[in-house]
Design an enzyme around this catalytic site. Structure first.
Site, mmCIF file in Angstrom:
data_model
loop_
_atom_site.group_PDB
_atom_site.id
_atom_site.type_symbol
_atom_site.label_atom_id
_atom_site.label_comp_id
_atom_site.label_asym_id
_atom_site.label_seq_id
_atom_site.Cartn_x
_atom_site.Cartn_y
_atom_site.Cartn_z
ATOM 1 N N GLY A 218 1.137 -1.205 0.008
ATOM 2 C CA GLY A 218 -0.013 0.200 0.320
ATOM 3 C C GLY A 218 0.664 1.332 -0.100
ATOM 4 C CG ASN A 219 -0.229 4.631 -2.002
ATOM 5 O OD1 ASN A 219 -0.836 5.641 -1.594
ATOM 6 N ND2 ASN A 219 -0.958 4.089 -2.772
ATOM 7 N NE ARG A 220 5.018 6.304 4.602
ATOM 8 C CZ ARG A 220 4.911 5.083 5.793
ATOM 9 N NH1 ARG A 220 4.105 4.921 6.661
ATOM 10 N NH2 ARG A 220 6.811 5.072 5.872
#
Ligand code: CTP
Length: 422
Positions: A218-220
């Site tokens: 995922g990413n932030r």
């Protein structure tokens, strides 16, 4: 609200007429105080007709009304646009040699300067010091926009668009609400450029690419920018669909939400929504890669086997695909991308952003300047809006709500050109 609009002596003085219109159409009472020099560009009669108030720049007119005291005292907000280098210098040194500088010294409410001048004047050490002095006193001095100046030159020094000044000024006088609150539909749709009758699809949040039933890449991304944009588009009267990948914040009320997880799901949802959208905004952080294989069962550690290696495959560039599909279908549609750039030794933020705008083929690119940028000196909430149509880049700083309102306004103005309103 009672607003004093100070107008400095520059070619951009004519743009103050549009700003005055935005204020009056939003129901504000505006008194224009031009400098003597500015009346060479736009005459007093224009300001009187547009504002509905008598206009002077002398402290010796109507002395019985002590105008220079009254105007400053009674103003809820003073906006100076365009603010010339001379005007910034006079304000910074507390001079009182005309009605506008007297009024500024009497101000009780917030004051905003929107500068416009040649790049060299803006970057001159004297102007830099004057701007710093004013800012240190709590006065807002916007950064000028970057683009074509009066002559053949271009660079920082353009007056920010009237809509941008309008937003920044009203935000000063009205503290912005916390955009994490679920916004309630506003009765005050942004003045001037409404999206009423338009259909807007916005992607937001960060995609998650599964590895197995419990893990993902995922990413932030928090989804805050996309949510603020959806609320701003809704407040401007649009019918909004929010294609929401993982978000840390709730979706705003009054918009249709399509929840997705992966880049491929987001692609399908955007394709489907694009068919009936006037505007597409890709604010989501889309994973560029996904695991080549997804395990149906949890990947276990094993002492009798090598540690697993994850192979990745490229995800499609959804923004680019949406642009291609628009061309293939012959649709008139405005497509907006986002980009985060820092600039490095090979190129600056604007250079990279221009290349990305061209590569993606979208109409507008909203460029987040990550960290403090040498060119603009703005914080991480500052963006530059680039247009493929060649209109000058526009820089906007503020909260995500303020930035979103400015992006939606720009979409409104571009839309009139690209997509006829049916
Ligand atoms: N985007 C997309 N599909 C992807 C990756 C990105 O539609 N697979 C969209 C984003 O939503 C954003 C824009 O493309 O609107 C910019 O993405 P970005 O990741 O900054 O650009 P890249 O082309 O990946 O360039 P780079 O990472 O090299 O800066």
């Amino acid at each position: 609200m009672r607003i004093v609009l100070g107008v400095g002596g520059g070619i951009a003085a004519y743009k103050a007429a549009s700003l005055l219109r935005l204020f009056t159409e939003a129901g504000h009472d505006v008194t224009v105080v031009p400098t003597e020099a500015s009346t060479r560009f736009v005459g007093v009669a224009t300001w009187e007709a547009l504002s509905g108030h008598p206009v002077t720049n002398s402290v010796f007119d109507d002395v019985d009304q002590v105008r220079h005291v009254r105007l400053g005292h009674e103003a809820d907000l003073i906006v100076v646009a365009p603010a010339t280098a001379d005007l910034l210098a006079r304000a910074a040194t507390g001079q009182a040699n005309d009605l506008l500088t007297n009024t500024l010294l009497m101000a009780r409410g917030p004051v905003l300067f929107a500068p416009a001048m040649h790049t060299e004047m803006w970057q001159n050490a004297a102007t830099r010091a004057n701007v710093e002095t004013l800012r240190s006193r709590g006065i807002t001095v916007l950064d000028p926009a970057i683009g074509r100046l009066t002559g053949a030159d271009s660079g920082p020094g353009r007056l920010p668009e009237p809509e941008v000044i309008f937003d920044a000024a009203l935000a000063l006088a009205t503290p912005p609400s916390d955009f994490l609150d679920v916004p309630t539909p506003s009765e005050d749709a942004p003045a001037g450029l409404s999206l009423a009758g338009r259909t807007v699809t916005i992607s937001a949040g960060g995609t998650r690419e599964p590895l197995d039933p419990v893990r993902f890449l995922g990413n932030r991304s928090s989804g805050k920018q996309g949510v603020a944009l959806a609320a701003a588009a809704r407040d401007a009267g649009a019918t909004v669909t929010l294609v929401a990948a993982h978000m840390d914040v709730p979706a705003p009320g009054g918009v249709e939400v399509v929840s997705v997880e992966t880049a491929l799901e987001l692609r399908e949802a955007m394709r489907a929504a694009a068919v009936h959208s006037d505007v597409i905004v890709m604010a989501a952080a889309v994973a560029d890669f996904r695991p080549a294989a997804v395990s149906d069962t949890k990947i276990k550690k094993r002492d009798d086997a090598d540690d697993p290696v994850i192979s990745l495959v490229r995800n499609p560039d959804i923004l680019h695909e949406l642009v291609q599909q628009r061309e293939e279908a012959g649709r008139t549609q405005l497509i907006v991308g986002f980009a985060a750039e820092t600039g490095d030794e090979h190129g600056d933020v604007l250079g990279y952003a221009r290349a990305k705008l061209e590569r993606k083929g979208c109409d507008l690119l909203v460029v987040n300047q990550v960290g403090r940028d040498k060119v603009f000196g703005q914080d991480s909430n500052s963006v530059v809006i680039l247009s493929a149509a060649g209109a000058g880049p526009e820089s906007v700083a503020g909260t995500k709500d303020q930035v979103s309102a400015a992006v939606i306004r720009r979409i409104g103005s571009e839309l009139g050109r690209v997509v006829p309103h049916i």
